[in-house]
Design a protein around this motif. Structure first.
Motif, PDB file in Angstrom:
ATOM      1  N   LYS A 338       0.779  -1.272  -0.025  1.00 45.33           N
ATOM      2  CA  LYS A 338      -0.068   0.142  -0.010  1.00 45.33           C
ATOM      3  C   LYS A 338       0.819   1.170  -0.103  1.00 45.33           C
ATOM      4  O   LYS A 338       2.173   1.226   0.388  1.00 45.33           O
ATOM      5  N   PRO A 339       0.321   2.311  -0.611  1.00 45.28           N
ATOM      6  CA  PRO A 339       1.131   3.480  -0.587  1.00 45.28           C
ATOM      7  C   PRO A 339       1.814   3.658   1.031  1.00 45.28           C
ATOM      8  O   PRO A 339       1.093   3.838   1.860  1.00 45.28           O
ATOM      9  N   GLY A 340       3.068   3.850   0.959  1.00 47.69           N
ATOM     10  CA  GLY A 340       3.499   4.131   2.233  1.00 47.69           C
ATOM     11  C   GLY A 340       4.345   2.927   2.811  1.00 47.69           C
ATOM     12  O   GLY A 340       5.487   2.928   3.587  1.00 47.69           O
ATOM     13  N   GLN A 341       3.899   1.552   2.363  1.00 50.04           N
ATOM     14  CA  GLN A 341       4.544   0.538   3.067  1.00 50.04           C
ATOM     15  C   GLN A 341       5.973   0.099   2.390  1.00 50.04           C
ATOM     16  O   GLN A 341       6.789  -0.209   3.145  1.00 50.04           O
ATOM     17  N   MET A 342       6.219   0.437   1.210  1.00 52.74           N
ATOM     18  CA  MET A 342       7.457   0.077   0.576  1.00 52.74           C
ATOM     19  C   MET A 342       8.478   0.899   1.174  1.00 52.74           C
ATOM     20  O   MET A 342       9.493   0.524   1.668  1.00 52.74           O
ATOM     21  N   ARG A 343       8.084   2.187   1.506  1.00 56.50           N
ATOM     22  CA  ARG A 343       9.294   3.170   2.008  1.00 56.50           C
ATOM     23  C   ARG A 343       9.422   2.649   3.525  1.00 56.50           C
ATOM     24  O   ARG A 343      10.312   2.578   4.060  1.00 56.50           O
ATOM     25  N   LEU A 344       8.354   2.336   4.152  1.00 51.68           N
ATOM     26  CA  LEU A 344       8.124   1.680   5.515  1.00 51.68           C
ATOM     27  C   LEU A 344       9.189   0.656   5.637  1.00 51.68           C
ATOM     28  O   LEU A 344       9.839   0.487   6.788  1.00 51.68           O
ATOM     29  N   TRP A 345       8.935  -0.319   4.888  1.00 50.77           N
ATOM     30  CA  TRP A 345       9.762  -1.715   5.026  1.00 50.77           C
ATOM     31  C   TRP A 345      11.266  -1.291   4.562  1.00 50.77           C
ATOM     32  O   TRP A 345      11.944  -1.863   5.462  1.00 50.77           O
ATOM     33  N   ALA A 346      11.445  -0.473   3.820  1.00 46.72           N
ATOM     34  CA  ALA A 346      12.958  -0.080   3.724  1.00 46.72           C
ATOM     35  C   ALA A 346      13.355   0.684   4.832  1.00 46.72           C
ATOM     36  O   ALA A 346      14.502   0.216   5.210  1.00 46.72           O
ATOM     37  N   TRP A 347      12.691   1.610   5.440  1.00 44.29           N
ATOM     38  CA  TRP A 347      13.267   1.990   6.531  1.00 44.29           C
ATOM     39  C   TRP A 347      13.479   1.118   7.864  1.00 44.29           C
ATOM     40  O   TRP A 347      14.375   1.023   8.639  1.00 44.29           O
ATOM     41  N   GLN A 348      12.533   0.008   7.931  1.00 42.13           N
ATOM     42  CA  GLN A 348      12.712  -1.083   8.671  1.00 42.13           C
ATOM     43  C   GLN A 348      13.894  -1.778   8.631  1.00 42.13           C
ATOM     44  O   GLN A 348      14.539  -1.987   9.430  1.00 42.13           O
ATOM     45  N   SER A 349      14.468  -1.983   7.251  1.00 43.01           N
ATOM     46  CA  SER A 349      15.746  -2.506   7.082  1.00 43.01           C
ATOM     47  C   SER A 349      16.869  -1.956   7.639  1.00 43.01           C
ATOM     48  O   SER A 349      17.665  -2.157   8.460  1.00 43.01           O
ATOM     49  N   ILE A 350      16.762  -0.401   7.420  1.00 39.29           N
ATOM     50  CA  ILE A 350      18.006   0.395   7.647  1.00 39.29           C
ATOM     51  C   ILE A 350      17.823   0.683   9.197  1.00 39.29           C
ATOM     52  O   ILE A 350      18.800   0.444   9.836  1.00 39.29           O
ATOM     53  N   ALA A 351      16.703   0.696   9.783  1.00 39.95           N
ATOM     54  CA  ALA A 351      16.499   0.812  11.325  1.00 39.95           C
ATOM     55  C   ALA A 351      17.288  -0.531  12.046  1.00 39.95           C
ATOM     56  O   ALA A 351      18.041  -0.188  12.951  1.00 39.95           O
ATOM     57  N   ASN A 352      17.045  -1.463  11.492  1.00 38.90           N
ATOM     58  CA  ASN A 352      17.722  -2.702  12.145  1.00 38.90           C
ATOM     59  C   ASN A 352      19.374  -3.022  11.840  1.00 38.90           C
ATOM     60  O   ASN A 352      19.728  -4.086  11.919  1.00 38.90           O
ATOM     61  N   GLY A 353      20.049  -2.020  10.952  1.00 41.36           N
ATOM     62  CA  GLY A 353      21.364  -2.325  10.747  1.00 41.36           C
ATOM     63  C   GLY A 353      21.800  -2.279   9.305  1.00 41.36           C
ATOM     64  O   GLY A 353      22.917  -2.207   8.968  1.00 41.36           O
ATOM     65  N   ALA A 354      21.052  -2.161   8.335  1.00 41.17           N
ATOM     66  CA  ALA A 354      21.277  -1.850   6.955  1.00 41.17           C
ATOM     67  C   ALA A 354      21.788  -0.618   6.662  1.00 41.17           C
ATOM     68  O   ALA A 354      21.311   0.295   6.880  1.00 41.17           O
ATOM     69  N   ASP A 355      23.145  -0.753   6.135  1.00 37.45           N
ATOM     70  CA  ASP A 355      23.699   0.591   5.405  1.00 37.45           C
ATOM     71  C   ASP A 355      23.556   0.583   4.301  1.00 37.45           C
ATOM     72  O   ASP A 355      24.559   1.368   3.363  1.00 37.45           O
ATOM     73  N   GLY A 356      22.638  -0.038   3.494  1.00 36.18           N
ATOM     74  CA  GLY A 356      22.601   0.101   2.087  1.00 36.18           C
ATOM     75  C   GLY A 356      21.113  -0.859   1.988  1.00 36.18           C
ATOM     76  O   GLY A 356      20.972  -1.816   2.494  1.00 36.18           O
ATOM     77  N   VAL A 357      20.299  -0.244   0.729  1.00 35.02           N
ATOM     78  CA  VAL A 357      19.000  -1.033   0.435  1.00 35.02           C
ATOM     79  C   VAL A 357      19.031  -0.778  -0.982  1.00 35.02           C
ATOM     80  O   VAL A 357      19.182   0.375  -1.670  1.00 35.02           O
ATOM     81  N   LEU A 358      18.825  -2.097  -1.606  1.00 36.58           N
ATOM     82  CA  LEU A 358      18.705  -1.963  -3.197  1.00 36.58           C
ATOM     83  C   LEU A 358      17.255  -2.521  -3.262  1.00 36.58           C
ATOM     84  O   LEU A 358      17.083  -3.946  -3.078  1.00 36.58           O
ATOM     85  N   PHE A 359      16.551  -1.809  -4.087  1.00 33.36           N
ATOM     86  CA  PHE A 359      15.119  -2.511  -4.426  1.00 33.36           C
ATOM     87  C   PHE A 359      15.170  -3.508  -5.574  1.00 33.36           C
ATOM     88  O   PHE A 359      16.064  -3.408  -6.303  1.00 33.36           O
ATOM     89  N   PHE A 360      14.492  -4.647  -5.279  1.00 34.41           N
ATOM     90  CA  PHE A 360      14.336  -5.610  -6.358  1.00 34.41           C
ATOM     91  C   PHE A 360      13.135  -5.261  -7.136  1.00 34.41           C
ATOM     92  O   PHE A 360      11.896  -5.590  -6.677  1.00 34.41           O
ATOM     93  N   ARG A 361      12.900  -5.133  -8.164  1.00 34.74           N
ATOM     94  CA  ARG A 361      14.031  -4.831  -9.239  1.00 34.74           C
ATOM     95  C   ARG A 361      13.796  -3.456  -9.886  1.00 34.74           C
ATOM     96  O   ARG A 361      12.687  -2.949  -9.468  1.00 34.74           O
ATOM     97  N   TRP A 362      14.655  -2.991 -10.940  1.00 36.13           N
ATOM     98  CA  TRP A 362      14.064  -1.622 -11.540  1.00 36.13           C
ATOM     99  C   TRP A 362      12.972  -1.746 -12.387  1.00 36.13           C
ATOM    100  O   TRP A 362      12.054  -0.973 -12.077  1.00 36.13           O
ATOM    101  N   ARG A 363      12.917  -2.830 -13.006  1.00 39.59           N
ATOM    102  CA  ARG A 363      11.791  -2.907 -13.807  1.00 39.59           C
ATOM    103  C   ARG A 363      11.198  -4.737 -13.952  1.00 39.59           C
ATOM    104  O   ARG A 363      12.063  -5.333 -13.837  1.00 39.59           O
ATOM    105  N   THR A 364       9.850  -4.560 -13.993  1.00 36.21           N
ATOM    106  CA  THR A 364       9.500  -5.845 -14.080  1.00 36.21           C
ATOM    107  C   THR A 364       9.747  -6.682 -15.341  1.00 36.21           C
ATOM    108  O   THR A 364       9.562  -5.909 -16.324  1.00 36.21           O
TER     109      THR A 364
END
Length: 691
Positions: A338-364
């Motif tokens: 849902k709008p907002g969840q993708m950003r939320l999940w990325a911040w969830q990863s960052i908060a827990n120790g990720a110093d890098g986030v790469l979305f899968f994938r650029w294009r379907t």
């Protein structure tokens, strides 16, 4: 705590997975331009293209990726390359069928999907060594290639193999471990059912049998399976590190039948992860507010291996796969974030120790089994809200990247686990679900009272001083297989002031998977100061309950119950059973040991009974003194020089209110906050306060 492995880059990495072999070359330049405009600085590529890197045996080709990487340089994008060993090409498997993975029934996997190779084939290992060497030599001095991902998702889809080379390798593994057949027979208890081996040629991996396998053989089977992966990874790690010591080497775990702590320590610079919280949204056995939030447990495990890490695949859209109609796996399509969840999940990863986030994938991708695995862009690059959200995230990361790079997660509780005991769950399956549910329940109960939790492999037990300094409480809920050295290390933590909580059936077997010839709880009986005088499975039609001393409220005591009788005068019975023939008998006992205490729980954990136990242990909300936060809002604590940082996450579709009792800084908005503050649906706040 001493950090054995960690990502230590100078820059926060933000980017996407991009596979140039899937797209017309005329699209590349515009794609990389748009990626850069999103605020991104890195792309990952290469791991699925062995047929491009080596179109025929011994002929290597770098032209396609050289051209793609040149465009990355043009647009100031760094590159993480993947070794392509999880997708052997058709020429390879046709010429060398002995490299194919074989299932338990003896059927060889074939070309047409992925991960159809076995780790022990000498031919396959040699071919992998050659392709990795060629890639390492070609890119070792390239200034834009910053690191390597070994293979891709070890043990995803299929985590065992029974090819002829696997049986041979297992026999050699056993010879190395035991030295003699007498020792193997002792460790496996082969006197039972006339299983004694008289020649090494009789030793195989588990094969189809009329009934139950030997549990000790099964435990070694799981250990061997993990070791084959670690050995396979180490071959690549040694090649890459020798050629390019300045480029990092990682892998995107965590999957089953693999000791990821051992993998990280022996064959990686640090562990990475692929985060897909939409899978967790399907967990109807967990409360709605804790489904995707529960991904923090897995992220905590990655952090336990590597204090800082990368997310090499972060969910960017609905995931799905098709094509399983003949091979068995069910096709699926996950819910769209849902709008907002993708950003939320990325911040969830960052908060827990990720110093890098790469979305899968650029294009379907428009063909193959992952046409339903959607990226940031749709097939035709139409504008969409996920692109806008990714750009917003990039702007936010740029604002606080120094805070992220220079801070660390600050946990005050830990959950211990180990590969042997988790393998034991697979062997003694009758309480496996309750065992894993206990791990999740403990995490939920701690997390809901805003305690940040580390997930640690038991190999960290040797770091006693750090454990005592960091963790007021440690849960070791699945500790059925323990030896005297384990107990010594656990005692050291407790005697110096820690509180250690065991779950049912702890300590009753050694690490050969044989029961101790003594009263339960076996090897920890003296440490725990209790004796198990009776036990039973619980009839689901007649649920068992417990109540804490001095209270009337009853809490679930599911699946399996032990009567936990104190055997020390200073023991305290915290809870008693309230039903069946053992009503009134002790269920949870606390025994002081040195400056700390051991708590033994005779029933499996639920969120409710764990929360009640935490109350008795004095584990309170650590931020209550300066903020009132509902349990539906997650808080992850971090620390930096002179500052405390806290991520606040709202995983719900409704706004949530928190109340700050002092002035704090909202780092993402740049505002000062005091009193009531609203967190938008699927919203995130990064709060800074002075300690």
């Amino acid at each position: 705590m001493k950090v054995h492995k960690s990502y230590g880059g100078e820059h926060f990495l933000y980017g996407v997975c991009y596979f140039p072999e899937h797209w017309e070359q005329s699209m590349w330049d515009d794609d990389f331009r748009r990626i850069k405009e999103m605020g991104m600085n890195v792309v990952r590529m290469g791991e699925g293209a062995w047929n491009v890197w080596e179109p025929e045996e011994g002929r290597y080709s770098f032209e396609l990726f050289d051209q793609a990487i040149a465009l990355c340089v043009k647009h100031d994008l760094k590159v993480i390359l993947g070794t392509p060993t999880y997708t052997p090409p058709a020429w390879l498997t046709e010429k060398y069928p002995e490299v194919l993975r074989v299932n338990f029934e003896g059927d060889a996997m074939t070309h047409g999907s992925r991960r159809h190779y076995n780790y022990t084939s000498p031919v396959y290992v040699d071919l992998c060594r050659k392709i990795v060497t060629q890639m390492a030599e070609h890119y070792k001095d390239h200034p834009s290639v910053i690191g390597w991902q070994i293979d891709n998702e070890f043990n995803c889809h299929m985590d065992v193999s029974f090819a002829e080379s696997d049986h041979v390798a297992f026999r050699e593994w056993c010879q190395l471990k035991y030295g003699s057949l007498d020792e193997l027979n002792r460790a496996w208890g082969t006197a039972f059912w006339a299983q004694t081996y008289t020649d090494w040629g009789q030793v195989y991996l588990p094969r189809p049998t009329a009934t139950y396998h030997n549990p000790s053989l099964l435990l070694d089977f799981y250990r061997f399976t993990s070791d084959t992966v670690v050995d396979f990874a180490r071959v690549q790690y040694d090649i890459l590190k020798a050629a390019a010591p300045h480029q990092f080497i990682t892998h995107n775990g965590l999957f089953s039948n693999l000791d990821n702590e051992k993998l990280t320590r022996e064959a990686l610079d640090f562990m990475s992860y692929d985060s897909y919280p939409a899978f967790a949204l399907k967990r109807k056995d967990r409360p709605k507010h804790f489904r995707d939030r529960g991904m923090g447990l897995s992220l905590g495990r990655v952090r336990g291996h590597s204090e800082k890490f990368l997310i090499l695949e972060q969910q960017a859209g609905p995931g799905g796969q098709v094509g399983g109609v003949l091979s068995g796996p069910e096709d699926y399509l996950l819910m769209t974030p849902k709008p907002g969840q993708m950003r939320l999940w990325a911040w969830q990863s960052i908060a827990n120790g990720a110093d890098g986030v790469l979305f899968f994938r650029w294009r379907t991708v428009p063909y193959g089994s992952e046409t339903l695995w959607h990226g940031l862009n749709h097939y035709g690059n139409q504008p969409n809200w996920r692109l806008d959200e990714a750009k917003r995230l990039g702007e936010e990361i740029a604002t606080v990247k120094e805070l992220l790079l220079n801070s660390r997660v600050k946990a005050t509780a830990a959950q211990l686990y180990d590969y042997d005991n988790e393998s034991h769950w697979k062997i003694e399956r009758f309480t496996a679900w309750e065992g894993w549910s206990s791990v999740e329940s403990i995490y939920q109960a701690l997390n809901e009272r805003h305690v940040t939790v580390d997930q640690l492999s038991y190999q960290h037990l040797s770091e006693t001083d750090e454990l005592v300094r960091k963790y007021a409480v440690m849960f070791y809920s699945n500790a059925q297989l323990l030896n005297e050295e384990d107990v010594r290390l656990l005692r050291a933590y407790v005697e110096q002031g820690g509180t250690l909580v065991f779950g049912p059936r702890s300590g009753y077997k050694d690490r050969d998977n044989q029961a101790y010839m003594q009263a339960f709880p076996g090897v920890i009986k003296e440490l725990a100061g209790v004796e198990i005088t009776d036990f039973t499975m619980v009839d689901s039609d007649e649920p068992s309950m417990m109540s804490f001393t001095g209270e009337e409220t009853e809490w679930p005591a599911p699946a399996f119950n032990e009567i936990v009788e104190p055997r020390q005068g200073n023991a305290e019975v915290l809870a008693r059973y309230t039903k069946d023939y053992y009503a009134g008998k002790p269920a949870i006992v606390r025994v002081p040991v040195g400056q700390g205490a051991v708590v033994y729980c005779g029933a499996y954990f639920t969120p409710d009974n764990t929360s009640a136990l935490l109350d008795r242990l004095g584990i309170v909300d650590p931020i209550a003194a300066w903020a009132e936060v509902p349990l539906e809002v997650e808080v992850v604590a971090r620390e930096a020089d002179g500052k405390e940082l806290y991520f606040f996450f709202n995983y719900s579709a409704s706004a949530m209110s928190v109340t700050f009792k002092e002035t704090v800084s909202d780092c993402l908005s740049g505002r000062e906050l005091m009193g009531a503050a609203e967190i938008e649906p699927y919203g995130v706040k990064l709060i800074a306060r002075k300690p």
